[in-house]
Design a protein around this motif. Structure first.
Motif, mmCIF file in Angstrom:
data_model
loop_
_atom_site.group_PDB
_atom_site.id
_atom_site.type_symbol
_atom_site.label_atom_id
_atom_site.label_comp_id
_atom_site.label_asym_id
_atom_site.label_seq_id
_atom_site.Cartn_x
_atom_site.Cartn_y
_atom_site.Cartn_z
ATOM 1 N N LEU A 143 10.523 -0.116 0.795
ATOM 2 C CA LEU A 143 10.838 -1.545 0.681
ATOM 3 C C LEU A 143 12.276 -1.696 1.132
ATOM 4 O O LEU A 143 13.177 -1.096 0.541
ATOM 5 N N MET A 144 12.494 -2.439 2.180
ATOM 6 C CA MET A 144 13.840 -2.503 2.745
ATOM 7 C C MET A 144 14.279 -3.948 2.964
ATOM 8 O O MET A 144 13.565 -4.730 3.586
ATOM 9 N N ILE A 145 15.456 -4.269 2.445
ATOM 10 C CA ILE A 145 16.047 -5.587 2.694
ATOM 11 C C ILE A 145 16.856 -5.503 3.979
ATOM 12 O O ILE A 145 17.614 -4.540 4.183
ATOM 13 N N THR A 146 16.682 -6.473 4.840
ATOM 14 C CA THR A 146 17.504 -6.521 6.047
ATOM 15 C C THR A 146 17.808 -7.975 6.386
ATOM 16 O O THR A 146 17.112 -8.894 5.943
ATOM 17 N N HIS A 147 18.869 -8.158 7.166
ATOM 18 C CA HIS A 147 19.144 -9.485 7.729
ATOM 19 C C HIS A 147 18.865 -9.481 9.230
ATOM 20 O O HIS A 147 19.170 -10.452 9.915
ATOM 21 N N ASP A 148 18.313 -8.388 9.716
ATOM 22 C CA ASP A 148 18.193 -8.187 11.160
ATOM 23 C C ASP A 148 16.703 -8.166 11.537
ATOM 24 O O ASP A 148 15.977 -7.226 11.213
ATOM 25 N N ILE A 149 16.261 -9.216 12.223
ATOM 26 C CA ILE A 149 14.839 -9.341 12.562
ATOM 27 C C ILE A 149 14.397 -8.218 13.505
ATOM 28 O O ILE A 149 13.302 -7.669 13.373
ATOM 29 N N GLY A 200 17.362 -14.156 -3.307
ATOM 30 C CA GLY A 200 16.790 -13.338 -4.382
ATOM 31 C C GLY A 200 16.138 -12.038 -3.909
ATOM 32 O O GLY A 200 15.361 -11.434 -4.658
ATOM 33 N N LYS A 201 16.477 -11.590 -2.720
ATOM 34 C CA LYS A 201 15.871 -10.350 -2.183
ATOM 35 C C LYS A 201 16.226 -9.146 -3.061
ATOM 36 O O LYS A 201 15.367 -8.359 -3.443
ATOM 37 N N SER A 202 17.542 -9.025 -3.366
ATOM 38 C CA SER A 202 17.956 -7.880 -4.196
ATOM 39 C C SER A 202 17.360 -7.998 -5.593
ATOM 40 O O SER A 202 16.929 -7.002 -6.173
ATOM 41 N N LYS A 215 0.841 -1.203 0.000
ATOM 42 C CA LYS A 215 0.000 0.000 0.000
ATOM 43 C C LYS A 215 0.869 1.244 0.000
ATOM 44 O O LYS A 215 2.016 1.212 0.492
ATOM 45 N N GLU A 216 0.290 2.326 -0.482
ATOM 46 C CA GLU A 216 0.997 3.596 -0.476
ATOM 47 C C GLU A 216 1.356 3.967 0.964
ATOM 48 O O GLU A 216 0.524 3.878 1.862
ATOM 49 N N GLY A 217 2.622 4.329 1.159
ATOM 50 C CA GLY A 217 3.055 4.754 2.491
ATOM 51 C C GLY A 217 3.361 3.615 3.435
ATOM 52 O O GLY A 217 3.681 3.847 4.600
ATOM 53 N N GLU A 218 3.294 2.383 2.950
ATOM 54 C CA GLU A 218 3.574 1.240 3.812
ATOM 55 C C GLU A 218 5.077 1.021 3.923
ATOM 56 O O GLU A 218 5.828 1.320 2.987
ATOM 57 N N PHE A 219 5.509 0.495 5.059
ATOM 58 C CA PHE A 219 6.931 0.184 5.288
ATOM 59 C C PHE A 219 7.056 -1.336 5.340
ATOM 60 O O PHE A 219 6.547 -1.983 6.244
ATOM 61 N N ILE A 220 7.750 -1.877 4.325
ATOM 62 C CA ILE A 220 7.896 -3.338 4.197
ATOM 63 C C ILE A 220 9.354 -3.706 4.392
ATOM 64 O O ILE A 220 10.250 -3.077 3.812
ATOM 65 N N CYS A 221 9.621 -4.705 5.213
ATOM 66 C CA CYS A 221 10.978 -5.267 5.267
ATOM 67 C C CYS A 221 10.948 -6.653 4.635
ATOM 68 O O CYS A 221 9.956 -7.379 4.749
ATOM 69 N N GLU A 250 8.495 8.234 -4.768
ATOM 70 C CA GLU A 250 7.252 7.637 -4.277
ATOM 71 C C GLU A 250 7.570 6.334 -3.548
ATOM 72 O O GLU A 250 6.885 5.955 -2.612
ATOM 73 N N VAL A 251 8.620 5.664 -4.024
ATOM 74 C CA VAL A 251 9.039 4.417 -3.382
ATOM 75 C C VAL A 251 10.523 4.531 -3.035
ATOM 76 O O VAL A 251 11.347 4.862 -3.894
ATOM 77 N N LEU A 252 10.833 4.290 -1.774
ATOM 78 C CA LEU A 252 12.230 4.288 -1.328
ATOM 79 C C LEU A 252 12.643 2.835 -1.134
ATOM 80 O O LEU A 252 11.989 2.087 -0.396
ATOM 81 N N ILE A 253 13.722 2.446 -1.830
ATOM 82 C CA ILE A 253 14.183 1.058 -1.769
ATOM 83 C C ILE A 253 15.523 1.043 -1.037
ATOM 84 O O ILE A 253 16.468 1.726 -1.445
ATOM 85 N N LEU A 254 15.575 0.305 0.055
ATOM 86 C CA LEU A 254 16.782 0.293 0.883
ATOM 87 C C LEU A 254 17.341 -1.127 0.878
ATOM 88 O O LEU A 254 16.662 -2.060 1.324
ATOM 89 N N ASP A 255 18.530 -1.296 0.326
ATOM 90 C CA ASP A 255 19.127 -2.640 0.228
ATOM 91 C C ASP A 255 20.176 -2.791 1.327
ATOM 92 O O ASP A 255 21.314 -2.345 1.181
ATOM 93 N N GLU A 256 19.773 -3.375 2.435
ATOM 94 C CA GLU A 256 20.628 -3.540 3.622
ATOM 95 C C GLU A 256 21.356 -2.243 3.978
ATOM 96 O O GLU A 256 22.593 -2.228 4.068
#
Ligand SMILES: Nc1ncnc2c1ncn2[C@@H]1O[C@H](COP(=O)(O)OP(=O)(O)OP(=O)(O)O)[C@@H](O)[C@H]1O
Length: 319
Positions: free
Chosen positions: A247-253, A101-103, A87-93, A212-218
């Motif tokens: 949308l953010m990739i992390t290895h940290d729960i 295949g996350k990246s 959704k718009e404005g949602e923060f997904i990890c 509109e979308v910020l993508i954070l790769d670790e």
């Protein structure tokens, strides 16, 4: 024009192999305790089912996406039939073992990679190439070392808004450097600032474009624990004030539980998929101490750990 090309080169997929990080899940977990907690909880209580949402709400739609890379040994299916709506404005990890295949998945949202099958839509439009509506922050900062902090951010603003007045562009840069607490460092070169400061520049540069979308790769993978926590808090504050889809990739729960609305847990490759999506129910604005005192915190954390280390254990985990 040359500098603008350099900015676009920053987004080049060739950067991506440089940013591979190592796994750093928290090491102090007692597996027996986890299993006890898991077995004693009904997953329904953890609110793990993806929630239905209306089509018009979606900022990002990933629909039946598969990605196959050609390799000398033949086609290699990294992802198969991945579906996700954000959704718009949602923060997904997004979490999953190294190489699942996350990246690759987020590269198809940023436009650095294209799906072999299926489609990726951002605000209803198919993603065909990278664009300023989707900015990426990499673990290795991707700053140009010969430019100052100010110039690194200015370069991006100028590339995206060539027709804005000079004073306006400089004001955008100043506002965003102030947002990440770097006003004093604006004339320094990347070699003269710490890793945490470099990542702040990188975040300021991404946000200055108002994506509109910020993508954070670790993004915080290379930082020490204290700097990482500081930046997580800053990121949340900025996101609260300037809501964009993240949308953010992390290895940290723990990082995911602190930041995200939902945690996307990926299965192992080849042909990886989304195994489960965990809704993270903590109210916002979030306070780290308060959520860690919440009994649900450990249930969710243990559930994610069980997913990674038992249900979808990686060969390396056996060591
Ligand atoms: N251009 C490519 N050609 C062939 N294989 C590729 C290519 N890019 C990635 N891969 C492979 O696809 C798989 C997934 O890679 P990807 O970088 O998406 O994983 P990841 O989950 O982000 O890993 P990590 O957590 O280590 O960053 C890996 O096996 C990788 O070697």
């Amino acid at each position: 024009m040359g500098l603008k090309c350099l900015f676009l080169l920053l987004l080049d997929p060739f950067c991506i192999p440089l940013i591979r990080g190592t796994c750093h899940y928290s090491p102090y977990i007692n597996t027996e305790k986890i299993m006890h907690t898991i077995k004693s909880k009904n997953p329904k209580v953890l609110n793990l089912k993806p929630q239905p949402a209306m089509n018009h709400d979606f900022s990002v739609v990933i629909e039946n996406v598969s990605k196959v890379y050609p390799t000398p040994k033949g086609p290699y299916t990294v992802l198969q039939d991945v579906n996700l709506t954000v959704k718009e404005g949602e923060f997904i990890c997004v979490i999953g073992h190294s190489g699942c295949g996350k990246s690759t998945l987020l590269n198809m949202v940023s436009g650095f990679a294209t799906p072999t099958h299926g489609s990726v839509l951002v605000n209803g439009k198919p993603v065909k190439k990278p664009g300023p509506d989707r900015m990426v922050v990499f673990q290795n900062y991707a700053l140009l070392p010969w430019l100052t902090v100010f110039e690194n951010v200015y370069l991006a603003v100028d590339a995206v808004h060539p027709n804005k007045r000079e004073a306006e562009k400089r004001s955008i840069v100043r506002d965003h450097l102030a947002m990440v607490g770097l006003t004093e460092a604006e004339n320094k070169k990347p070699t003269q600032i710490s890793g945490g400061m470099k990542q702040r520049v990188s975040i300021a540069r991404a946000l200055a474009i108002r994506p509109e979308v910020l993508i954070l790769d670790e993004p915080f993978g290379a930082l020490d624990a204290i700097t990482k926590e500081e930046l997580q808090e800053e990121l949340l504050k900025i996101w609260n004030d300037h809501r964009c889809t993240v949308l953010m990739i992390t290895h940290d729960i723990d990082e995911a539980l602190f930041l995200a609305d939902r945690l996307v847990m990926m299965t192992n490759g080849p042909a990886a998929n989304i195994g489960e999506i965990m809704n993270i129910p903590f109210p916002r604005p979030r306070d780290r101490d308060r959520i860690m005192e919440d009994p649900q915190y450990y249930d969710l954390r243990n559930y994610a750990l069980d997913f990674l280390y038992n249900r979808f254990a990686h060969d390396d985990d056996a060591a």
